[in-house]
Design an enzyme around this catalytic site. Structure first.
Site, PDB file in Angstrom:
ATOM      1  N   LYS A   1       0.982  -1.244   0.104  1.00  0.00           N
ATOM      2  CA  LYS A   1      -0.087  -0.051  -0.006  1.00  0.00           C
ATOM      3  C   LYS A   1       0.733   1.269   0.035  1.00  0.00           C
ATOM      4  O   LYS A   1       1.890   1.358   0.730  1.00  0.00           O
ATOM      5  CB  LYS A   1      -0.830  -0.011   1.387  1.00  0.00           C
ATOM      6  CG  LYS A   1      -1.800   1.031   1.207  1.00  0.00           C
ATOM      7  CD  LYS A   1      -2.765   0.809   2.355  1.00  0.00           C
ATOM      8  CE  LYS A   1      -4.127   2.004   2.612  1.00  0.00           C
ATOM      9  NZ  LYS A   1      -4.839   1.793   3.797  1.00  0.00           N
TER      10      LYS A   1
ATOM     11  N   SER B   1     -10.132  -0.898   6.795  1.00  0.00           N
ATOM     12  CA  SER B   1      -9.495  -0.622   5.545  1.00  0.00           C
ATOM     13  C   SER B   1      -8.803  -1.811   4.819  1.00  0.00           C
ATOM     14  O   SER B   1      -8.476  -2.048   3.750  1.00  0.00           O
ATOM     15  CB  SER B   1      -8.549   0.534   5.513  1.00  0.00           C
ATOM     16  OG  SER B   1      -9.302   1.921   5.440  1.00  0.00           O
TER      17      SER B   1
ATOM     18  N   SER C   1      -9.746   1.526   2.490  1.00  0.00           N
ATOM     19  CA  SER C   1      -8.900   2.473   1.691  1.00  0.00           C
ATOM     20  C   SER C   1      -7.993   1.590   1.112  1.00  0.00           C
ATOM     21  O   SER C   1      -7.324   2.130   0.031  1.00  0.00           O
ATOM     22  CB  SER C   1      -8.586   3.477   2.655  1.00  0.00           C
ATOM     23  OG  SER C   1      -7.515   2.786   3.583  1.00  0.00           O
TER      24      SER C   1
HETATM   25  N1  GLN Z   1     -13.375   3.340   5.911  1.00  0.00           N
HETATM   26  C1  GLN Z   1     -12.846   3.842   7.148  1.00  0.00           C
HETATM   27  C2  GLN Z   1     -12.661   5.417   7.104  1.00  0.00           C
HETATM   28  O1  GLN Z   1     -12.952   5.931   6.144  1.00  0.00           O
HETATM   29  C3  GLN Z   1     -11.798   3.115   7.653  1.00  0.00           C
HETATM   30  C4  GLN Z   1     -10.317   3.654   6.880  1.00  0.00           C
HETATM   31  C5  GLN Z   1      -9.243   2.968   7.244  1.00  0.00           C
HETATM   32  O2  GLN Z   1      -9.325   1.729   8.068  1.00  0.00           O
HETATM   33  N2  GLN Z   1      -8.313   3.279   6.902  1.00  0.00           N
HETATM   34  O3  GLN Z   1     -12.368   5.970   7.985  1.00  0.00           O
END
Ligand code: GLN
Length: 490
Positions: A73, A172, A148
């Protein structure tokens, strides 16, 4: 898959160079459509592959991950390569060192193919918040891969990498793993070093593995975890080979199902989930209904704590220390001041800060910085931030209570299967709801894995559904074994 490839490498059925080239040709063929990668690290990959081939030809022993291609990532620093965190503000940022997880992977001689697309600074659930490109779900390219870590997960699901690393602050890794039909683990907070990971919300962030099988995820975790002097929150949890704990036997394990999580389930997700409960029973586990009474507050509390930490962590991106500075971009300068000569350097320090952040950050990032700054400001701090911390303690207590009665907690990973690209971009609150089952594990710090349990058919496409097992703090081996036992008895 990792073990098979390892065998092939040491039996000399294939070289690591050949394997790596094969993956680059899949990327070449597919990534125009999928959009999983932001940067390919070809030189590094080929150098590692040649190194492994040489070791094999000399008859030296190699690690299980050696010579096997993976994706990283783009919020994890890989020395000498661009690391953007999906943001324009880090467009030209070259990491000056390796994240601890990358150092460890290099020690294992893993082959890093490239850096993957993500929601900007890991804020999002669809990978549509990247400043660079969208990523498509390989199962149905009209749909999002989740986020994400959408790039890391799509790369694995599309066969553009054997495995990958993502980060998980509120879901995410698990949510996209669920939406793309692969396995993803968020380790216990403190299990894996965050050094060299670009921070989103430091009390919630964890790096974790993504792969097509639970065993692969266990193999990867063994290589990246452990105490690190560079991250004071890492625990002295000892080195383990998690793959050695996959017994395939869960007889007598007690799996709790939180009633708050499953009450509102409907349709095919409900059916698939119920079938999976039957499967667990047939494997010898006991299923018990439990309650996590404060789970209903997890999402709103997460959005106070996470945004507060975001507003603090992202203060460092100011046009001076890292990456973009508005003066670097003549087009941005003219965008800001259309009448001004684009070569002029007119800014005061404050203007540089403000203009860099205005140009460099996307809407979702700005939204969260504003929310967090508000929650931390004097007069509101006690009402929002302090209160949220108290609720967080209650959520953790819910888990402590539950784990007195059960060994694991099980639910679907997400309330819905993959949605269409663009479907939720205009309604951030709807987007946030996708994390309803995943954020609690980050709030409590417990380990949680998502693994495929079935499909919902939509418009002739079988869209994957994921199940989530959460376990006691530092019981990764237990969590992995439950998911593994399910997987091998499918
Ligand atoms: N979807 C969640 C958010 O928007 C989690 C993001 C993440 O785990 N980095 O904050």
């Amino acid at each position: 898959m990792i073990r098979d490839l390892h065998q092939k490498l040491i039996n000399k059925e294939i070289t690591s160079v050949e394997l790596t080239e094969q993956y680059f040709s899949v990327i070449e063929e597919k990534d125009k459509e999928i959009g999983a990668y932001l940067t390919l690290t070809k030189e590094l990959a080929m150098q590692q592959a040649r190194f492994v081939d040489e070791k094999i030809s000399k008859g030296e022993e190699i690690d299980l991950l050696a010579g096997i291609p993976c994706a990283i990532k783009d919020n994890l620093c890989v020395d000498g390569y661009r690391t953007t965190a999906g943001s324009k503000i880090l467009d030209n940022y070259i990491a000056p060192y390796d994240a601890t997880v990358i150092k460890r992977l290099k020690e294992s001689a893993a082959v890093i193919l490239g850096k993957t697309n993500m929601d900007e600074f890991a804020m999002g659930s669809s990978t549509e918040n990247s400043a660079y490109q969208i990523t498509r779900n390989p199962v149905d390219t009209s749909r999002v891969p989740g986020g994400s870590s959408g790039g890391s997960i799509a790369a694995v699901a599309a066969g553009e990498a054997v495995w990958s690393l993502g980060t998980d602050t509120g879901g995410s890794i698990r949510q996209p793993a669920s939406l793309c039909g692969v396995v993803g683990l968020k380790p216990t907070y403190g299990r894996v070093s965050r050094s060299g990971a670009i921070a989103m919300a430091s009390s919630l962030d964890q790096i974790g593995p993504v792969a097509t099988s639970v065993e692969d995820v266990a193999i990867i975790l063994s290589r990246i975890s452990g105490q690190d002097p560079m991250d004071a929150t890492t625990a002295r949890s000892g080195d383990k080979k998690y793959e050695d704990y996959l017994t395939g036997d869960i007889t007598g394990s007690i799996i709790g199902v939180p009633k708050e999580y499953v009450e509102s389930l409907e349709g095919e997700i409900k059916e698939v989930f119920e079938k999976s409960l039957e499967k667990f029973k047939s494997l010898g586990a006991k299923i018990e209904t439990i309650s996590l009474p404060n789970a209903q507050y997890a999402l709103p509390t997460y959005y106070i704590i996470m945004t507060s930490e975001v507003s603090s962590n992202l203060a460092r991106f100011d046009g001076i220390k890292y990456g973009l500075k508005v003066n670097d971009l003549s087009e941005s300068v003219s965008e800001l001041n259309p009448n001004e000569n684009s070569n002029a350097i007119p800014r005061t320090l404050l203007e540089t800060y403000l203009d860099t952040r205005k140009i460099g950050f996307g809407d979702e990032v700005k939204r969260r910085i504003m929310l967090g700054t508000y929650a931390l400001s004097s007069g509101y701090y006690d009402a929002y931030y302090v209160k949220a911390q108290k609720v967080r303690a209650l959520i953790r207590k819910d888990f402590e209570e539950a784990f007195k009665k059960v060994d694991f907690i099980y639910s679907p990973t997400t309330p819905e299967v993959a949605f269409k690209i663009g479907e939720k971009t205009s309604d951030p609150l709807k987007m946030y709801l996708g994390d309803i089952y995943t954020v609690t594990a980050n709030m409590a710090g417990v380990p949680a894995i998502s693994f495929p349990i079935g499909f919902q058919t939509v418009e002739d496409k079988d869209l994957p559904i994921g199940g989530q097992i959460m376990g006691k703090w530092f019981d990764e081996e237990g969590v992995l074994n439950v998911a593994h036992t399910y997987e091998i008895n499918k």
